[in-house]
Design a protein around this motif. Structure first.
Motif, PDB file in Angstrom:
ATOM      1  N   ALA A  37      18.839  22.241  22.615  1.00 57.72           N
ATOM      2  CA  ALA A  37      20.154  22.282  23.262  1.00 57.72           C
ATOM      3  C   ALA A  37      20.740  20.879  23.239  1.00 57.72           C
ATOM      4  O   ALA A  37      20.038  19.903  23.516  1.00 57.72           O
ATOM      5  CB  ALA A  37      20.040  22.794  24.695  1.00 57.72           C
ATOM      6  N   ARG A  38      22.029  20.797  22.887  1.00 58.28           N
ATOM      7  CA  ARG A  38      22.791  19.560  22.878  1.00 58.28           C
ATOM      8  C   ARG A  38      23.983  19.783  23.787  1.00 58.28           C
ATOM      9  O   ARG A  38      24.874  20.574  23.465  1.00 58.28           O
ATOM     10  CB  ARG A  38      23.225  19.217  21.451  1.00 58.28           C
ATOM     11  N   LEU A  39      23.984  19.101  24.940  1.00 57.74           N
ATOM     12  CA  LEU A  39      24.962  19.380  25.979  1.00 57.74           C
ATOM     13  C   LEU A  39      25.636  18.089  26.434  1.00 57.74           C
ATOM     14  O   LEU A  39      24.966  17.073  26.620  1.00 57.74           O
ATOM     15  CB  LEU A  39      24.277  20.041  27.178  1.00 57.74           C
ATOM     16  N   ALA A  40      26.952  18.167  26.630  1.00 53.39           N
ATOM     17  CA  ALA A  40      27.708  17.026  27.146  1.00 53.39           C
ATOM     18  C   ALA A  40      28.611  17.518  28.264  1.00 53.39           C
ATOM     19  O   ALA A  40      29.380  18.460  28.071  1.00 53.39           O
ATOM     20  CB  ALA A  40      28.535  16.382  26.034  1.00 53.39           C
ATOM     21  N   GLY A  41      28.506  16.888  29.439  1.00 54.64           N
ATOM     22  CA  GLY A  41      29.330  17.313  30.561  1.00 54.64           C
ATOM     23  C   GLY A  41      29.026  16.548  31.826  1.00 54.64           C
ATOM     24  O   GLY A  41      28.163  15.665  31.859  1.00 54.64           O
ATOM     25  N   ALA A  42      29.740  16.910  32.873  1.00 58.74           N
ATOM     26  CA  ALA A  42      29.595  16.223  34.155  1.00 58.74           C
ATOM     27  C   ALA A  42      28.306  16.606  34.877  1.00 58.74           C
ATOM     28  O   ALA A  42      27.652  15.763  35.478  1.00 58.74           O
ATOM     29  CB  ALA A  42      30.805  16.523  35.044  1.00 58.74           C
ATOM     30  N   MET A  43      27.926  17.902  34.820  1.00 59.91           N
ATOM     31  CA  MET A  43      26.737  18.377  35.542  1.00 59.91           C
ATOM     32  C   MET A  43      25.963  19.335  34.650  1.00 59.91           C
ATOM     33  O   MET A  43      26.491  20.368  34.235  1.00 59.91           O
ATOM     34  CB  MET A  43      27.134  19.096  36.831  1.00 59.91           C
ATOM     35  N   ILE A  44      24.725  18.983  34.367  1.00 56.93           N
ATOM     36  CA  ILE A  44      23.872  19.798  33.504  1.00 56.93           C
ATOM     37  C   ILE A  44      22.604  20.120  34.291  1.00 56.93           C
ATOM     38  O   ILE A  44      21.928  19.211  34.785  1.00 56.93           O
ATOM     39  CB  ILE A  44      23.528  19.045  32.202  1.00 56.93           C
ATOM     40  N   THR A  45      22.297  21.426  34.422  1.00 56.71           N
ATOM     41  CA  THR A  45      21.146  21.867  35.212  1.00 56.71           C
ATOM     42  C   THR A  45      20.283  22.789  34.364  1.00 56.71           C
ATOM     43  O   THR A  45      20.777  23.752  33.784  1.00 56.71           O
ATOM     44  CB  THR A  45      21.612  22.610  36.480  1.00 56.71           C
ATOM     45  N   LEU A  46      18.986  22.493  34.324  1.00 51.96           N
ATOM     46  CA  LEU A  46      18.037  23.325  33.605  1.00 51.96           C
ATOM     47  C   LEU A  46      17.072  23.954  34.597  1.00 51.96           C
ATOM     48  O   LEU A  46      16.292  23.261  35.249  1.00 51.96           O
ATOM     49  CB  LEU A  46      17.258  22.502  32.565  1.00 51.96           C
ATOM     50  N   ASN A  47      17.172  25.291  34.714  1.00 51.15           N
ATOM     51  CA  ASN A  47      16.236  26.083  35.517  1.00 51.15           C
ATOM     52  C   ASN A  47      15.351  26.937  34.627  1.00 51.15           C
ATOM     53  O   ASN A  47      14.414  27.555  35.099  1.00 51.15           O
ATOM     54  CB  ASN A  47      16.993  27.016  36.472  1.00 51.15           C
ATOM     55  N   GLY A  48      15.672  27.013  33.341  1.00 48.99           N
ATOM     56  CA  GLY A  48      14.976  27.874  32.399  1.00 48.99           C
ATOM     57  C   GLY A  48      14.179  27.080  31.389  1.00 48.99           C
ATOM     58  O   GLY A  48      13.675  25.998  31.692  1.00 48.99           O
ATOM     59  N   ASP A  49      14.098  27.618  30.160  1.00 45.82           N
ATOM     60  CA  ASP A  49      13.245  27.039  29.127  1.00 45.82           C
ATOM     61  C   ASP A  49      14.051  26.650  27.887  1.00 45.82           C
ATOM     62  O   ASP A  49      14.867  27.439  27.400  1.00 45.82           O
ATOM     63  CB  ASP A  49      12.171  28.042  28.709  1.00 45.82           C
ATOM     64  N   ILE A  50      13.767  25.456  27.374  1.00 46.37           N
ATOM     65  CA  ILE A  50      14.315  24.989  26.107  1.00 46.37           C
ATOM     66  C   ILE A  50      13.149  24.927  25.133  1.00 46.37           C
ATOM     67  O   ILE A  50      12.147  24.235  25.394  1.00 46.37           O
ATOM     68  CB  ILE A  50      14.971  23.587  26.236  1.00 46.37           C
ATOM     69  N   GLY A  51      13.253  25.628  23.997  1.00 49.37           N
ATOM     70  CA  GLY A  51      12.151  25.749  23.052  1.00 49.37           C
ATOM     71  C   GLY A  51      11.881  24.525  22.209  1.00 49.37           C
ATOM     72  O   GLY A  51      10.813  24.412  21.599  1.00 49.37           O
ATOM     73  N   ARG A  52      12.817  23.614  22.132  1.00 49.59           N
ATOM     74  CA  ARG A  52      12.614  22.377  21.369  1.00 49.59           C
ATOM     75  C   ARG A  52      13.135  21.214  22.203  1.00 49.59           C
ATOM     76  O   ARG A  52      12.800  21.090  23.356  1.00 49.59           O
ATOM     77  CB  ARG A  52      13.316  22.471  20.020  1.00 49.59           C
ATOM     78  N   ASP A  53      14.001  20.360  21.610  1.00 55.89           N
ATOM     79  CA  ASP A  53      14.516  19.181  22.314  1.00 55.89           C
ATOM     80  C   ASP A  53      15.746  19.515  23.151  1.00 55.89           C
ATOM     81  O   ASP A  53      16.521  20.406  22.813  1.00 55.89           O
ATOM     82  CB  ASP A  53      14.926  18.097  21.305  1.00 55.89           C
ATOM     83  N   LEU A  54      15.929  18.728  24.216  1.00 57.18           N
ATOM     84  CA  LEU A  54      17.134  18.782  25.036  1.00 57.18           C
ATOM     85  C   LEU A  54      17.799  17.416  24.933  1.00 57.18           C
ATOM     86  O   LEU A  54      17.197  16.404  25.285  1.00 57.18           O
ATOM     87  CB  LEU A  54      16.793  19.106  26.494  1.00 57.18           C
ATOM     88  N   VAL A  55      19.041  17.404  24.432  1.00 54.61           N
ATOM     89  CA  VAL A  55      19.820  16.174  24.300  1.00 54.61           C
ATOM     90  C   VAL A  55      21.034  16.323  25.208  1.00 54.61           C
ATOM     91  O   VAL A  55      21.811  17.274  25.049  1.00 54.61           O
ATOM     92  CB  VAL A  55      20.267  15.939  22.837  1.00 54.61           C
ATOM     93  N   VAL A  56      21.185  15.406  26.178  1.00 53.25           N
ATOM     94  CA  VAL A  56      22.274  15.509  27.142  1.00 53.25           C
ATOM     95  C   VAL A  56      23.003  14.178  27.289  1.00 53.25           C
ATOM     96  O   VAL A  56      22.404  13.112  27.203  1.00 53.25           O
ATOM     97  CB  VAL A  56      21.776  15.988  28.527  1.00 53.25           C
ATOM     98  N   ALA A  57      24.303  14.290  27.527  1.00 53.72           N
ATOM     99  CA  ALA A  57      25.130  13.120  27.822  1.00 53.72           C
ATOM    100  C   ALA A  57      26.121  13.530  28.897  1.00 53.72           C
ATOM    101  O   ALA A  57      26.656  14.632  28.870  1.00 53.72           O
ATOM    102  CB  ALA A  57      25.871  12.645  26.573  1.00 53.72           C
ATOM    103  N   GLY A  58      26.350  12.641  29.857  1.00 56.92           N
ATOM    104  CA  GLY A  58      27.315  12.966  30.891  1.00 56.92           C
ATOM    105  C   GLY A  58      27.014  12.314  32.212  1.00 56.92           C
ATOM    106  O   GLY A  58      26.348  11.278  32.288  1.00 56.92           O
ATOM    107  N   GLY A  59      27.479  12.972  33.261  1.00 57.28           N
ATOM    108  CA  GLY A  59      27.351  12.420  34.602  1.00 57.28           C
ATOM    109  C   GLY A  59      25.978  12.593  35.200  1.00 57.28           C
ATOM    110  O   GLY A  59      25.350  11.632  35.640  1.00 57.28           O
ATOM    111  N   GLU A  60      25.478  13.840  35.225  1.00 57.93           N
ATOM    112  CA  GLU A  60      24.218  14.122  35.915  1.00 57.93           C
ATOM    113  C   GLU A  60      23.454  15.215  35.202  1.00 57.93           C
ATOM    114  O   GLU A  60      24.030  16.222  34.783  1.00 57.93           O
ATOM    115  CB  GLU A  60      24.521  14.557  37.349  1.00 57.93           C
ATOM    116  N   VAL A  61      22.138  15.030  35.071  1.00 60.29           N
ATOM    117  CA  VAL A  61      21.258  16.067  34.537  1.00 60.29           C
ATOM    118  C   VAL A  61      20.146  16.306  35.549  1.00 60.29           C
ATOM    119  O   VAL A  61      19.598  15.371  36.123  1.00 60.29           O
ATOM    120  CB  VAL A  61      20.679  15.709  33.145  1.00 60.29           C
TER     121      VAL A  61
END
Length: 180
Positions: free
Chosen positions: A99-123
Motif C-alpha cells: 500500500a502506498r498512501l498519502a494523506g493527513a491521517m492514515i490508520t492500519l487496523n488490518g493486514d498489508i501483505g507486503r510494504d506500507l509506504v506512507v506520507a502525510g500528517g499522522e500514521v
C-alpha cells in the motif's frame, strides 16, 4: 515539518506518475462520485480506479486500487495493492500486496501483505495491524503498536514504537518513544 511537506509532495507526484504511467490492464473498473462503494459480497474483477469524496471497500477487489478522494476505508479484501491520496485512509481489512498512501491521517487496523509506504500528517499502526514487510514513512507523527515484520525507515517529527518490529529501525525523528 518542512521535510514532511516536501516528502508529501514527492509522494503525491510519485502516486500520480504511477497511476498515469501504469500499463493498460486487461480488466478494470472506473468509479467516481461523492460516495463510491464496493458492497459486501461484491467482487471487482481487475483493477479499480476511483475518484470521489468517500470511497468504501466492503467487498473484494481482485486487482489493484488506484485513486484519490476525501477518504478511503477498506473493510473488505484487496487482492492487489492500494495507491491512494486523500485526507484520511483506514485499512481495516486485508491488502494482499503493498500500500502506498498519502494523506493527513492514515490508520492500519488490518493486514498489508507486503510494504506500507506512507506520507502525510499522522500514521497509526494499531495493535491488530500487521505489515508483512517494511514500513517506509515521511510523517509528522507515527504511532506503531502493531507488527511490522520487516524494518522501519524514514522520518517523523514524533514517533512511538512498541517492540513489534522484526527488522532494523532507521528513523530521523525529533522525539522517539519506545515502549514494550
Amino acid at each position: 515539518l518542512k521535510n514532511v511537506s516536501r516528502g508529501l509532495i514527492i509522494c503525491l507526484l510519485v502516486v500520480l506518475l504511477m497511476v498515469f504511467a501504469a500499463a493498460p490492464a486487461l480488466a478494470f473498473d472506473a468509479r467516481t462520485g461523492d460516495t463510491v462503494t464496493v458492497s459486501s459480497g461484491e467482487a471487482v474483477e481487475g483493477d479499480l480506479y476511483v475518484a470521489g469524496g468517500d470511497i468504501v471497500i466492503n467487498g473484494t477487489v481482485n486487482g489493484d486500487i488506484f485513486g484519490a478522494g476525501r477518504s478511503l476505508t477498506v473493510n473488505g479484501k484487496v487482492n492487489g495493492g492500494v495507491t491512494f491520496a486523500g485526507q484520511t485512509m483506514t485499512i481495516n481489512g486485508e491488502v494482499g500486496h503493498g500500500a502506498r498512501l498519502a494523506g493527513a491521517m492514515i490508520t492500519l487496523n488490518g493486514d498489508i501483505g507486503r510494504d506500507l509506504v506512507v506520507a502525510g500528517g499522522e500514521v497509526n499502526v494499531r495493535q491488530q495491524g500487521t505489515v508483512a514487510r517494511d514500513l517506509v514513512l515521511a510523517v509528522g507523527t507515527a504511532r506503531i503498536d502493531g507488527r511490522v515484520n520487516g524494518g522501519i525507515r524514514g522520518s517523523a517529527g514524533t514517533a512511538v514504537l512498541t517492540d513489534g518490529v522484526g527488522g532494523d529501525v532507521t528513523l530521523k525523528v525529533e522525539k522517539l518513544t519506545i515502549t514494550s
